[in-house]
Design a protein around this motif. Structure first.
Motif, PDB file in Angstrom:
ATOM      1  N   ALA A 181      -2.974   1.781   4.183  1.00 36.03           N
ATOM      2  CA  ALA A 181      -1.498   2.119   4.107  1.00 36.03           C
ATOM      3  C   ALA A 181      -1.187   3.283   2.900  1.00 36.03           C
ATOM      4  O   ALA A 181      -0.204   3.697   2.995  1.00 36.03           O
ATOM      5  CB  ALA A 181      -0.627   0.704   3.811  1.00 36.03           C
ATOM      6  N   GLN A 182      -2.266   3.038   2.033  1.00 36.51           N
ATOM      7  CA  GLN A 182      -2.014   4.028   0.863  1.00 36.51           C
ATOM      8  C   GLN A 182      -2.435   5.485   1.281  1.00 36.51           C
ATOM      9  O   GLN A 182      -2.069   6.451   0.495  1.00 36.51           O
ATOM     10  CB  GLN A 182      -3.107   3.409  -0.033  1.00 36.51           C
ATOM     11  N   GLN A 183      -2.951   5.697   2.602  1.00 38.25           N
ATOM     12  CA  GLN A 183      -3.504   6.891   3.178  1.00 38.25           C
ATOM     13  C   GLN A 183      -4.341   7.492   2.100  1.00 38.25           C
ATOM     14  O   GLN A 183      -3.816   8.707   1.739  1.00 38.25           O
ATOM     15  CB  GLN A 183      -2.288   7.505   3.461  1.00 38.25           C
ATOM     16  N   PRO A 184      -5.076   7.024   1.390  1.00 37.08           N
ATOM     17  CA  PRO A 184      -6.202   7.752   0.586  1.00 37.08           C
ATOM     18  C   PRO A 184      -7.069   8.656   1.203  1.00 37.08           C
ATOM     19  O   PRO A 184      -7.298   8.583   2.352  1.00 37.08           O
ATOM     20  CB  PRO A 184      -6.886   6.541  -0.300  1.00 37.08           C
ATOM     21  N   GLY A 205       0.946  -1.210  -0.112  1.00 34.67           N
ATOM     22  CA  GLY A 205      -0.005   0.135   0.036  1.00 34.67           C
ATOM     23  C   GLY A 205       0.659   1.395  -0.115  1.00 34.67           C
ATOM     24  O   GLY A 205       0.480   2.483  -0.383  1.00 34.67           O
ATOM     25  N   ARG A 206       2.109   1.068   0.403  1.00 28.42           N
ATOM     26  CA  ARG A 206       3.071   2.484   0.513  1.00 28.42           C
ATOM     27  C   ARG A 206       3.620   2.499  -1.036  1.00 28.42           C
ATOM     28  O   ARG A 206       4.295   3.650  -0.924  1.00 28.42           O
ATOM     29  CB  ARG A 206       4.007   2.082   1.476  1.00 28.42           C
ATOM     30  N   SER A 228      11.728   1.044   2.630  1.00 26.36           N
ATOM     31  CA  SER A 228      10.887   1.387   3.694  1.00 26.36           C
ATOM     32  C   SER A 228      11.425   2.447   4.694  1.00 26.36           C
ATOM     33  O   SER A 228      12.445   2.030   5.195  1.00 26.36           O
ATOM     34  CB  SER A 228      10.206   0.261   4.521  1.00 26.36           C
ATOM     35  N   MET A 229      10.904   3.453   4.876  1.00 25.29           N
ATOM     36  CA  MET A 229      11.442   4.435   5.636  1.00 25.29           C
ATOM     37  C   MET A 229      10.626   4.223   7.323  1.00 25.29           C
ATOM     38  O   MET A 229       9.728   3.589   7.299  1.00 25.29           O
ATOM     39  CB  MET A 229      10.943   6.053   5.325  1.00 25.29           C
ATOM     40  N   ILE A 240       3.163   3.644   9.543  1.00 29.61           N
ATOM     41  CA  ILE A 240       1.960   3.560   8.892  1.00 29.61           C
ATOM     42  C   ILE A 240       1.438   2.188   8.238  1.00 29.61           C
ATOM     43  O   ILE A 240       0.108   2.033   8.892  1.00 29.61           O
ATOM     44  CB  ILE A 240       1.820   4.532   7.413  1.00 29.61           C
ATOM     45  N   VAL A 241       2.124   1.254   8.021  1.00 27.47           N
ATOM     46  CA  VAL A 241       1.980  -0.180   7.778  1.00 27.47           C
ATOM     47  C   VAL A 241       1.369  -0.619   9.105  1.00 27.47           C
ATOM     48  O   VAL A 241       0.187  -1.420   9.242  1.00 27.47           O
ATOM     49  CB  VAL A 241       3.062  -0.697   7.115  1.00 27.47           C
TER      50      VAL A 241
END
Lengths: 258, 334
Positions: free
Chosen positions: A153-156, A99-100, A110-111, A117-118
Motif C-alpha cells: 500500500a506504501q507503493q514502494p 501503508g498510505r 483517505s482519498m 490502493i489499499v
C-alpha cells in the motif's frame, strides 16, 4: 531503481559490524543476502534502508540517502523488520491503510485513490477476505501477508524484508516466495531480502550476495555463488550442490561440518 | 466479510452518538442534583430566562462545574491515549511522565511555604508538571528517547519528587488542608473564569491531538515500522509527549490531580472501536467526559451534603474497574 553503498561502515553502540563495504544492487530483480549468523546481513539491510546511520555514502538512483526526507524515502522503499511489536487491536484493513501514511496529511484522511490502493494491496496478497478481522487473531502466515499488504500500500519501488519466512511452515514459505516473485515480475518492484535457507535463496533469487564478517564474499547469480566451495568456506559445512533432472534449481545436500 | 468492516464503522457512529447522548443526559442530571433539586423544566427555563430565580445556582454554580468536568475528562483521556500509543505501553498515563508528581511538589511548596501566593497555584502547578516532564525526557535522551528509558527515568523522577512532597508535608503537618484538597482533584467551587482558562488551554491541546492522529497510528505499530512509514520517530515522540503533558498539566492546574481517567478510559475505547486513532481518539475523549461527569456526580451525591472529591471517587472506583479490565483482557486474549 539502483541502490549503491560505498565505504559503508555501520554498527551498534560503538561495535562495528560492517567496517568498510562497497555494493551496488540493481533493484530490478530479487536479491538475497546470505551468510552465517552475525555476518551483518540484517545490519546491511537496515543501513541500505536508512534505518541505521553510519559512515560512507548510500545512494538511491544517484541521490544520497543522507538528507533525504523520511517521507520521500518512505515512498521509494519499504522495510519489513524481522522482529516486530505485537500489533495493536486493529483490523486488517486499518492496518493495511497505515501503508498510505507517507502519502497522507496529518489527519490520515483517505482519498478514493488511497482506498483503491489499499483494496488492491489486500487483493494482491490474498488478505481481502479477512479485512474486518483483528490483526492479532491471525496466524503467523496470515500476519506476514498482512504486513506485506501494508508495505504494498506504501507503493514502494523496492521492498526490503528481513527473514520473512522464519517461523512459517513450508506451505506458507513457498506461498510467500511465490508472492514476492510475482510482485517483482508483475509490478517491477525490486525485492531485497535476508534469508537463512540456501535452497530457498537459490529458487527465489536473481542475485545472491554472500556475506562474511561484515564484508562481501561473493555477489552474483545463484548458480555462480551457491557452490560447495562457498558453503565450505563461508559456513564451514561439507555440502554438495546436486542438479536434479527436470528442475531448474539443484538440491543442496549437507554432509556435516568440515 | 465486507459486512464485518461495515459493522465496525457503524459501531463507531453508534458509539459516538450514544456517548454524546450520555454526556447530555449526565449533564442534565448534574444540573438537577444538589442541595436544591430542580425539575428539567426549571433548568431549561433558567437557561433561557434571565429573570429565573434559580438562574444563579444553575448558571453560576452548577453549569461551570459540568462544563469543566467535560473538558477535563476529554483532556485527561486525550493525554492518556497519546501516551499509550507513543510509549507502546498500555499502562502509560500522564503520571508516568511526571505530570502529577511535578505539579504536586510545586503546589505543595507554594501552599506550605508561601501561602500568600496560593492563588497562583494553578500557574505554578502547570510549570511544575512541564518541568518534571522535561527533566524525565532529558534524562532518557540518548540520541532519541526510547520508551523504556522514559518509563525508567519517570520512575526515578517520580520517586524523587514524591519524596520531596512528603518531606514538605511532614515539616508542615499543621497546614495540610489546602494541599490535600488540591491533590485529591476537586471540581467544587469552580467558576466561569476557570472554565474559560480550561477551555482556552484545552481546545489548543485537543486540536493538536486531533492533528496527531496519523503519527499516533504509525507510532503504535513500533518504532521501526513507523520510521519505515516516513515518521521521524524520535522527534514525533517528543512532540506528542509534549502535547500530552500540556493537556494533563492544564487539567492539573485547574482541578488538581485526577487519576485513572487517562489510564482506563483509552482501554475501554480501544475495546469498543479498535485502535485506529481516527475513531478511537474521539470515542475516548467523549467517554472520558462521561466518566468524569459521572464520578463527580457520584462524589456529590453518595454522602451528601458532604462532597467526595472527584479524584478520590476515580481512585476508589477506577482501581477495581481497571483490575476487571485486565482480567477480562486475559480471558479474551486481546
Amino acid at each position: 531503481m539502483i541502490v549503491a553503498a560505498s565505504k559503508l561502515s555501520v554498527g551498534y553502540d560503538g561495535r562495528v559490524v560492517i567496517p568498510d563495504l562497497e555494493i551496488t544492487i540493481d533493484g530490478q530483480g530479487v536479491t538475497t543476502f546470505l551468510g552465517p549468523n552475525g555476518c551483518g546481513k540484517s545490519t546491511l539491510l537496515k543501513a541500505l534502508t536508512g534505518l541505521l546511520r553510519g559512515g560512507g555514502t548510500i545512494e538511491i538512483d544517484g541521490q544520497p540517502l543522507r538528507g533525504m526526507r523520511p517521507r520521500t524515502l518512505a515512498r521509494k522503499l519499504s522495510y519489513l523488520p524481522q522482529v516486530r511489536l505485537a500489533p495493536p487491536e486493529i483490523t486488517v484493513e486499518d492496518f493495511v491503510s497505515c501503508g498510505r501514511i507517507p502519502h497522507q496529511g496529518f489527519m490520515q484522511r483517505s482519498m478514493p485513490r488511497d482506498r483503491e490502493i489499499v483494496q488492491w494491496a489486500m487483493e494482491e496478497t490474498g488478505v481481502l477476505g479477512m479485512r474486518g478481522r483483528g490483526v492479532r487473531e491471525l496466524s503467523g502466515g496470515e500476519k506476514q501477508r498482512v504486513y506485506i499488504a501494508a508495505a504494498l500500500a506504501q507503493q514502494p519501488r523496492m521492498l526490503f524484508l528481513d527473514e520473512p519466512t522464519t517461523y512459517l511452515d513450508i506451505q506458507h514459505q513457498i506461498g510467500l516466495a511465490q508472492l514476492l516473485r510475482r510482485l517483482n515480475r508483475s509490478l517491477g518492484m525490486g525485492v531485497i531480502l535476508v534469508l537463512h535457507d540456501i535452497a530457498q535463496a537459490y529458487e527465489i533469487s536473481d542475485e545472491v550476495v554472500v556475506m562474511v564478517d561484515g564484508g562481501i564474499y561473493a555477489h552474483g547469480t545463484p548458480r555462480e555463488v551457491i557452490t560447495s566451495a562457498m558453503l565450505r568456506e563461508v559456513y564451514r559445512v561439507n555440502a554438495r550442490v546436486v542438479p536434479v533432472e527436470g528442475r531448474a534449481c539443484p538440491l543442496v545436500a549437507f554432509d556435516g561440518l568440515t | 466479510m465486507r459486512d464485518g468492516q461495515e459493522r465496525r464503522t457503524l459501531d463507531t457512529r453508534v458509539c459516538l452518538t450514544a456517548l454524546i447522548a450520555a454526556i447530555c443526559l449526565l449533564s442534565l442530571l448534574a444540573l438537577r442534583v444538589g442541595s436544591a433539586k430542580f425539575t428539567v423544566r426549571q433548568i431549561l427555563s433558567s437557561l433561557l430566562d434571565a429573570s429565573s430565580p434559580i438562574r444563579a445556582i444553575i448558571i453560576d454554580i452548577r453549569l461551570p462545574r459540568v462544563i469543566l468536568s467535560i473538558l477535563i475528562g476529554m483532556c485527561l483521556t486525550a493525554a492518556g491515549t497519546i501516551l499509550q500509543a507513543v510509549m507502546h505501553n498500555p499502562l502509560a498515563d500522564p503520571g508516568v511522565i511526571g505530570v502529577s508528581s511535578g505539579a504536586s511538589v510545586v503546589a505543595t511548596a507554594v501552599f506550605l511555604i508561601m501561602p500568600a501566593a496560593s492563588r497562583s497555584v494553578p500557574l505554578f502547578a502547570f510549570a511544575g508538571a512541564l518541568a518534571a516532564c522535561a527533566a524525565i525526557y532529558s534524562m532518557a535522551w540518548r540520541g532519541g528517547a526510547d520508551p523504556i528509558r522514559i518509563v525508567l527515568a519517570g520512575v526515578a523522577v517520580n520517586a524523587m519528587l514524591g519524596g520531596a512532597t512528603s518531606f514538605l508535608m511532614l515539616m508542615n503537618a499543621d497546614d495540610l488542608q489546602g494541599v490535600l484538597a488540591w491533590m485529591n482533584g476537586s471540581l467544587s467551587a469552580k467558576s466561569w473564569s476557570q472554565v474559560r482558562v480550561m477551555a482556552a488551554y484545552g481546545s489548543i491541546g485537543i486540536l493538536c491531538s486531533a492533528l496527531s492522529v496519523k503519527s499516533l497510528n504509525a507510532l503504535q505499530l513500533g518504532d521501526e515500522v513507523a520510521r519505515n512509514l516516513g515518521i521521524r520517530v524520535g522527534r514525533t515522540r517528543v512532540v506528542l509527549s509534549g502535547i500530552a503533558a500540556y493537556l494533563a498539566a492544564s487539567t492539573v492546574s485547574v482541578a488538581g490531580i485526577i487519576g485513572f481517567v487517562g489510564l482506563i478510559v483509552p482501554h475501554v475505547a480501544r475495546m469498543a472501536v479498535g485502535a485506529n486513532h481516527k475513531r478511537m481518539l474521539p470515542a475516548a475523549m467523549l467517554l472520558g467526559a462521561c466518566v468524569v461527569l459521572l464520578a463527580d456526580l457520584t462524589g456529590r451525591t453518595v454522602v451528601a451534603p458532604v462532597e467526595i472529591p472527584v479524584g478520590i471517587v476515580m481512585s476508589i472506583l477506577g482501581g477495581p474497574f481497571f483490575l476487571y479490565l485486565l482480567r477480562r483482557r486475559k480471558r479474551t486474549g486481546m
